[in-house]
Design an enzyme around this catalytic site. Structure first.
Site, PDB file in Angstrom:
ATOM      1  N   HIS A   1       0.826  -1.216   0.000  1.00 52.94           N
ATOM      2  CA  HIS A   1       0.000   0.000   0.000  1.00 52.94           C
ATOM      3  C   HIS A   1       0.854   1.258   0.000  1.00 52.94           C
ATOM      4  O   HIS A   1       0.382   2.321  -0.381  1.00 52.94           O
ATOM      5  CB  HIS A   1      -1.038  -0.022   1.131  1.00 52.94           C
ATOM      6  CG  HIS A   1      -0.529   0.269   2.511  1.00 52.94           C
ATOM      7  ND1 HIS A   1      -0.182  -0.723   3.405  1.00 52.94           N
ATOM      8  CD2 HIS A   1      -0.319   1.436   3.164  1.00 52.94           C
ATOM      9  CE1 HIS A   1       0.196  -0.176   4.550  1.00 52.94           C
ATOM     10  NE2 HIS A   1       0.127   1.130   4.428  1.00 52.94           N
TER      11      HIS A   1
ATOM     12  N   ASP B   1       1.056  -7.781   2.131  1.00 54.72           N
ATOM     13  CA  ASP B   1       1.224  -6.332   1.931  1.00 54.72           C
ATOM     14  C   ASP B   1       2.697  -5.940   1.825  1.00 54.72           C
ATOM     15  O   ASP B   1       3.250  -5.285   2.706  1.00 54.72           O
ATOM     16  CB  ASP B   1       0.529  -5.592   3.087  1.00 54.72           C
ATOM     17  CG  ASP B   1       0.298  -4.121   2.765  1.00 54.72           C
ATOM     18  OD1 ASP B   1       0.767  -3.668   1.704  1.00 54.72           O
ATOM     19  OD2 ASP B   1      -0.339  -3.432   3.580  1.00 54.72           O
TER      20      ASP B   1
ATOM     21  N   SER C   1       3.849   2.090   8.757  1.00 49.53           N
ATOM     22  CA  SER C   1       3.621   1.185   7.632  1.00 49.53           C
ATOM     23  C   SER C   1       4.934   0.891   6.941  1.00 49.53           C
ATOM     24  O   SER C   1       5.694   1.809   6.618  1.00 49.53           O
ATOM     25  CB  SER C   1       2.670   1.825   6.623  1.00 49.53           C
ATOM     26  OG  SER C   1       1.340   1.506   6.904  1.00 49.53           O
TER      27      SER C   1
END
Lengths: 725, 725
Positions: free
Chosen positions: A90, A226, A659
Site C-alpha cells: 500500500h 502487503d 507502515s
C-alpha cells in the site's frame, strides 16, 4: 487502517538525558524509543530476548539503523547492497498505479521485473530518505526564544528552525528538518539524503497485496501479502539524481538480512520506523477533554453531517455519486472516533492518567526549586482549558470551510490572494508557492464533488449547531452574514448560492490566475462572504499561535516533571512520536479481544481459502490458489503448523507512519513488515493498553514463498541471499 | 437459530437390533441415540466419562429419562418432585407474551411468582408431554402393506398408523403417535400423558433471556440467559385436566438434580431431547442433489424474490411495511440455505457420502441374498432422481401459492371447500377441522401483508422462471391461465387482480363461511384461477404420494445395508432424528471456527458488559449490571475463571427441536440447557463434522446466580435443593 502517516507535523527530535537511564518501562513492551535511548535500556532488551549489542543500535546514522529509511509517510528498509528496498504494497500503490495501463494493469496483475532494465520509475515524486545526521541543537533553537512568551516565543523558535534547515540544505541532495522532542524540551536537526530515482521492482497482485481491503482493514485474523520492492538509484557519481537511464543502483550504508528461521508465539521481536504522532504525554486534563468532550462531539457532529448529506441526496442518484467520497471520509472519521472513544473508555484512560499525573506532580512538588515549574504547569493547564472552552465553536467554523466545496474554494482563493502579497517564506503554511499545484487540483475537482442543495443543507446544519452555542462564543462576522435564526440563515444561503458563479470551473480557475487585488475585490456573492469571514479566521489563527507559542514554553516543565519522576522510579521515558526514527521491542503475541474469543498470533494460507469468494476483495488469484492446493511450501513452511504462514501479530508499539517498518528477530534479521494495527488498538495513540495493543505484520516467510513458488523472482531471492525455495 | 422445531413430521420410532451392538461411533461424539441403544454402546459411554450405569438410560419411560419431556417443538425437564419444569426462555415466550399487559410487560420485566398462587396459566394450548409407553409395532403397521407398492403401500401404512393411534388414544388424557425409524424399517407406538394445566413460574427479562437476539443468533461467544420455569398441574385425581384453581402440582415419575459443580473444557456432557429432522442417512444421490442443485437453486430463487420485492416496494413506505415480514423470512431462508451450502462444501459432504456409500454397497453386494435388496436400492435411486428432475418446477409452482397472499388465499379457500366434502379423517393434512382456526387467522392477516403491485411482481418473476424451464415440464393449467410469454402473463395478472375482490377481508371471510358448493362456484377472478389450477396441484400431490409410498417400501433395504455394514465394522447406527427422544454424548468443547480464531468454551459476565450498549438487544438490565459490578458470585463462580460464567459450548449432536434439552454431567446432573447451535454447524442436519459441530447451552450456574442474587427466587432454589447463594 493501514499504518501510513496521514498527518505531517511541522515541528519535530531529542532525548532527556535524565530519562535515558536504567530501570523498567512503565508497561511491559510499551515504548517508541529513540535509538540513542537503547543502550540505556540494554538490560530490559536483553531480558526480553534481544541477542545483539544494544549499543550497536544507538546511532541511527550507522548500521543497522541506517538500513531503515523513510518514504515520507511510510517506512521501508534496504535488503541488499544494491539499493533494494522493501516496504508495504500500500506504500508503493502510487508507483503501481502510475505504471498501470489498460493493456497491463499492474494493480490487478502485479509486477515482476525479470532484470534491472525492466524496473520502472516510481514517478518523479517518489523519494527514499536516508538519515545521515541527527544532532541536538536545542540551545541554538531556543537562544532567541528564552525570555520571550506567547507568539514571540513561537516566532523565535520558528525562525531559528527555518534558519537551521536552510543552512543544512545548502548540502545538495539533502532534506533537513528540526524535530521537537518532549513538547519543546529538546530540538534535533535531522539531515537526510534525498534519493530521487526510485524504481518499482516487484509487487504482488492487489488481490494478494491488499487481500480483504476495507473489509479486513483493522481486523484480525488477516491474510494480506502487503509488501512490494523498490530499488533506489543515484547518478554515476553516487549522488542523488532525478530519473535517468544511466543512473546506477544506490549502495546503502547498511542493509538488513532476511531471516530463514520460523516465528512462534512469545518470540522476541523489534521494529524500527517513523511513527507519526502520539499523545501519550499529554496532560490528564487533555485526556479528560478528549474522552469526555472532543471525541463524543466528533461522533455527534460527524454523525449529524452523515445524516444531513444522506437526507439531502436521497432519491438523487447524481448527488449520491458526487458526495460518495465525502460521505466515506465522514463515516471513516466517525468510526475512528467511536473506536478511539470505546478504547479509551475500556482502558479507563482518563482515571489512569489522572492518578499517574497526580502522583507525578506530588513527587515533583517535593523537589527543590519546583515551585516555578509547577506554576508553569498550572498556566499550561489554564491555556489548554481556555482553548478547549471554544473548541466546539472552532470545530464548527472549521467544518464550514473543510466540508463545503464552494465556500471552501472561495475562502482558499481569498486567502491565497492575501498571502501572495507576502514574501514566500512568510506566507502561511499551505499557501506557499509549492502548495499552489495542490490548491489548483482541489479547485478543479470541485466539479465532481458539489451540489448546491447538499452544500446548503450542510451549511444549514453547521449554522444550526453554531447558533445553539453560548452567546459569548458567537462570531460577529458569521452572524453578520447568516443572521441569528434559521429563517435568516436559509434566506442568506439561498441568496448567496444564487449569487455565486463559483460552481463554474472556469470562474474558479480564472480567480486562481487573477491578480490578488482583483480577487480581493471580486463581487461574487461567495467571494464576498469569504472576505467578510476572513477577519474572524485570522483572529482565531492569531489566538491559536499565541497559545501554541506559550505552550511550547510551558510544556517543558511538565515534561521535566515526568522525566524526573520516571528516573526516580527507575523507569525510562520515551518521547511522543513525531515522525522521527523510533524502535519498539516486544514479542509475537496472541490477543483475547473479547470474552470467549482468542486470536492466535499466526495466520496461514488456509485462511486465504476460507475467505476466498472469487469477488474482490476476497478474490485470491488462481496461481496462489493452485500453489496453496499443491501444498508445496518448501523451506518457508512453519515447522509446527506444518503449512505456510501469512501474517503475524506482535505487541509492538506502533502508530500511523509505521507502515512498512521492518520487524526484526532477536538477531536483528528481518522476519516481517508492519502494515496495520488491530481495531482494539485504535486508542493507542493516547494510551498503550497491553491487553489490546497489537501490531499486524506480513510474515517474511510468506513473502519468500510467493517469490519462490507463486510469482517467482529467483533473481531477488539470490540478491537477498535467500534459498531458491 | 434457536433450536425450536419448526417442522413437524407426520410419521415417526425403533432400533435396528443388528446395529445396537458394540464398537465405536463413525465419528467421535456423533450420534442421536435412542435410549434403548445406550446399553449397546456402554463401553463408549464409559470411555467418554459417563459415571452412571448405561443400562439405566435404556427405558425412556423410567427415571431418569422420564424426567425429559416434550412441549411440542421444544424439550424440557422436571427438576422437582412438585412438577417444576425448566426449559428455554424462547420456548416459554408464548406464555410470557400471553400474560403481559401494558401495565406489566413480562417480556421486558420478567416474571417471578413468589408463591404457587401467583403462578399464571401458560394458556389453554400449552402442553407438557410425558412419555409413558414406547412399543415396537412394526409388524402391525406393515401387515397390510406387505406385497403392495406405491400409493397402496403408503395408504396401508397410513391406515394402520391411524388405527393404532386411535386405539391408543382411547386411554383418556393421552396423545399417541407412530414413529418411523430408519425410513420405514421400523415403527414404534409412542404414548404420552398430555398435561394441560401448565403455569408460568419464573422468567428473566427478555434482555437476559434473549440477550443479543437476532444479532447473536447462531453466534458464539454468546451471553443469553435462555431459561424459564413452568409448573405442570393436574386434577385432584392426579389426571390431566384443563386449568382450574383447584388443580394440584403434578408429581412426575422422575426429576433431574441440578449440579453444583463447575464445568470445564473436556468435561463429559450428555443431552436428552426431541430433535426434529435430520438427513444423515439419505442416499449419496440426495447429498449431491442437495449441494449441487437444491441449495444453489434455493439461494437463487430466494435472492430473486428478495430483489423483486425490494424493487416493487422501493419508494413506497406503506408497501415496505406490508412486506417486511415476508422479506425477513425470505432473507432468513436465503441466509440459512447459503450457510448450509457453505457448510456442506466445507465438509466435502458430497464426496464423503459417495465414498462411504460406495464402500457400503460393495460390502452389501457380497452378502448372501443381497441381489433383491440392491435392486430395491437402484429403484429408490431412480425414484429420487425422477422426483428431482421436476423439483425446480415443483418449487416454483409451490411458491406461487406460498409467497402470494391473494392467490394463496384463493387456493386455500378452494381447497378447504373441496376437503369439507369428505369425512374429517380423510381430509388432506392441513385442511382438517382442527386446522380451520389457523386458516381463518391466515385469511385475516392478509390485510397487513398485501399489495397488488408487489404480488403481481412476485408472480411475474415466478412465471418468468417457470417459462424458462424445459418444455416437457410445462403445466397445461398454468399455461392456460397465464399464457406462454411475458406479455401474456402481464396482461393476465392485470386482468385477474383487477377482477378479484379477495383484497377485501369480508369477502375472504365470507367465502370461508360459505357453503362449499358456493365457494367452488365463485365467479371471482382469482377464485376461478385457483379452481383452474387445482387439477395440477392434485396431480402433483398424487405423484408425490405414489413416490413417498414407494420410497417407504424401497428405503428399508438401503438402511439394512447400512445397518449390516456398520455392525460388521463394529459401528452402531443411530436413526435420523424424527422428534422422538434421543440422547447424545460428548464433551465441553472449544471451537476453531476459522484460521486465526479460537473460541473458548465458556463465556462470562464480562462479555455481557462488553456487549452492553443500552439499546436492545444489548440492553442488560440495571440489576444485572449492578450485580456484575458488585462481583458477588458466591457458590456459582467458576473456580478457574474466578468469575460468573454465562453460557458454554459442547460438541453434542443436536438439531431443531432440541431447544430446552437438559445437558447432563457424568453423574446425570443438570449442568445446562441447550438453546442454539453455532453458525458453522448449520449443515449438521446432513453431516456431523466434528471440526465444526457445536451446541450452545446456558450454564446452570448462571441460572442459579440469577435466582440467588439478581432476581431472587429463594423458594425455587429450595425446591430444587440448591444453595441459597
Amino acid at each position: 487502517m493501514t499504518e501510513q502517516k496521514t498527518l505531517s507535523k511541522a515541528l519535530g527530535v531529542a532525548v532527556l538525558a535524565a530519562a535515558a537511564g536504567s530501570g523498567f518501562p512503565a508497561q511491559a513492551d510499551e515504548g517508541m524509543w529513540m535509538p540513542s535511548q537503547l543502550p540505556g535500556i540494554a538490560a530490559q532488551l536483553k531480558q526480553a530476548g534481544f541477542q545483539g549489542d544494544p549499543a550497536s543500535l544507538a546511532d541511527l546514522t550507522r548500521p543497522p539503523m541506517s538500513a531503515v529509511v523513510s518514504l515520507g509517510g511510510c517506512t521501508a528498509s534496504f535488503v541488499s547492497p544494491q539499493g533494494l528496498v522493501v516496504t508495504n504494497h500500500h506504500c508503493a500503490m502510487g508507483a503501481i498505479q502510475l505504471n498501470s495501463t489498460p493493456q497491463d494493469n499492474l494493480i490487478a496483475n502485479g509486477f515482476n521485473a525479470a532484470t534491472r532494465a525492466q524496473e520502472v520509475s516510481a514517478g518523479p515524486a517518489a523519494r527514499v530518505y536516508v538519515t545521515t545526521a541527527f544532532d541536538r541543537i536545542t540551545d541554538r533553537i531556543l537562544a532567541d526564544a528564552r525570555g520571550k512568551t506567547g507568539r514571540a516565543y513561537y516566532d523565535a523558535v520558528d525562525a531559528a528552525s527555518k534558519a537551521a534547515v536552510a543552512e543544512c540544505e545548502q548540502d545538495a541532495g539533502h532534506r533537513c528538518s528540526v524535530a521537537n522532542m518532549y513538547y519543546g524540551t529538546d530540538f534535533y536537526l535531522v539531515k537526510q539524503l534525498e534519493l530521487q530515482d526510485i524504481r518499482l521492482v516487484y509487487a504482488p497482485p492487489e488481490a494478494i497485496g491488499n487481500y480483504g481491503d476495507e473489509i479486513d482493514n483493522f481486523m484480525w485474523p488477516r491474510h494480506s501479502g502487503d509488501f512490494a520492492f523498490y530499488r533506489a538509484y543515484v547518478g554515476k557519481d553516487g549522488k542523488p539524481a532525478a530519473f535517468s537511464a544511466d543512473n546506477v543502483p544506490y549502495q546503502p550504508p547498511a542493509y538488513l538480512a532476511v531471516s530463514t528461521d520460523p516465528v512462534a508465539e512469545g518470540d522476541f521481536a523489534m521494529l524500527a520506523g517513523y511513527p507519526g504522532t502520539t499523545y501519550r504525554h499529554r496532560m490528564a486534563l487533555e485526556f479528560a477533554e478528549q474522552v469526555q468532550d472532543t471525541l463524543p462531539s466528533r461522533v455527534d457532529i460527524y454523525g449529524a453531517l452523515v445524516e444531513t448529506i444522506e437526507k439531502a441526496v436521497d432519491g438523487d442518484a447524481e448527488a449520491q455519486v458526487l458526495y460518495a467520497a465525502q460521505m466515506a471520509s465522514l463515516e471513516n472519521g466517525l468510526k475512528r472516533a467511536q473506536g478511539e472513544l470505546d478504547g479509551l473508555r475500556r482502558s479507563d484512560a482518563v482515571d489512569k492518567r489522572a492518578a499517574d499525573e497526580a502522583a507525578m506532580l506530588a513527587w515533583f512538588g517535593r523537589q527543590p526549586g519546583a515551585k516555578a515549574a509547577l506554576a508553569d504547569v498550572k498556566a499550561a493547564q489554564a491555556l489548554v482549558a481556555a482553548s478547549h472552552a471554544t473548541s466546539d465553536r472552532d470545530t464548527l467554523f472549521g467544518l464550514m470551510r473543510s466540508q463545503t466545496q464552494l465556500l471552501g474554494s472561495a475562502y482558499r482563493l481569498q486567502r491565497l490572494a492575501m498571502e501572495r502579497g507576502k514574501p514566500d517564506a512568510q506566507r502561511e503554511n499551505g499557501y506557499q508557492q509549492r502548495d499552489e499545484v495542490r490548491i489548483e487540483a482541489g479547485l478543479k475537482q470541485v466539479q465532481r464533488r458539489y451540489d448546491a442543495g447538499v452544500e446548503k443543507a450542510i451549511m444549514a446544519e453547521l449554522l444550526r449547531r453554531y447558533r445553539a452555542l453560548p452567546a459569548d462564543q458567537r462570531i460577529a462576522e458569521l452572524d453578520a452574514v447568516f443572521g441569528n435564526d434559521a429563517a435568516a440563515a436559509t434566506a442568506a444561503l439561498d441568496r448567496i448560492y444564487a449569487g455565486t458563479k463559483l460552481g463554474d470551473a472556469d470562474v474558479r480557475l480564472g480567480l486562481l490566475a487573477a491578480e490578488p487585488a482583483a480577487v480581493l475585490a471580486s463581487d461574487d456573492a461567495l467571494m464576498q462572504v469569504a472576505a467578510k469571514l476572513m477577519p474572524a479566521v485570522l483572529r482565531e489563527e492569531e489566538v491559536d499561535k499565541q497559545r501554541a507559542g506559550e505552550l511550547l514554553r510551558l510544556r517543558p516543565p511538565y515534561m521535566r516533571g515526568w522525566a524526573g519522576y520516571s528516573a526516580a522510579n527507575g523507569k525510562p521515558l520515551y518521547p511522543d512520536a513525531n515522525s522521527t526514527l523510533r524502535v519498539s521491542y516486544g514479542k509475537v503475541s496472541s490477543l483475547d479481544p473479547r470474552d470467549g474469543v482468542h486470536y492466535t498470533p499466526l495466520t496461514t494460507v488456509a485462511g486465504i481459502m476460507q475467505k476466498h469468494t472469487g469477488q474482490a476483495p476476497f478474490d485470491a488469484p488462481q496461481p496462489l490458489r493452485e500453489a496453496i492446493a499443491k501444498g508445496d511450501f518448501g523451506s518457508t513452511a512453519d515447522p509446527v503448523l506444518k503449512t505456510q504462514t501469512v501474517d503475524f501479530m506482535t505487541n509492538l508499539d506502533t502508530t500511523g507512519g509505521n507502515s512498512g517498518s521492518p520487524v526484526l528477530d532477536a538477531k536483528g534479521r528481518l522476519i516481517g513488515l508492519n502494515f496495520d494495527s488491530n481495531w482494539e488498538a485504535v486508542s493507542a495513540s493516547w494510551m498503550y493498553d497491553p491487553r489490546y495493543k497489537r501490531a499486524i505484520h506480513v510474515d517474511a516467510r510468506y513473502l519468500r514463498w510467493l517469490l519462490a513458488k507463486v510469482y517467482p523472482a529467483p533473481n531477488l531471492l539470490r540478491e537477498m541471499n535467500l534459498p531458491a525455495e
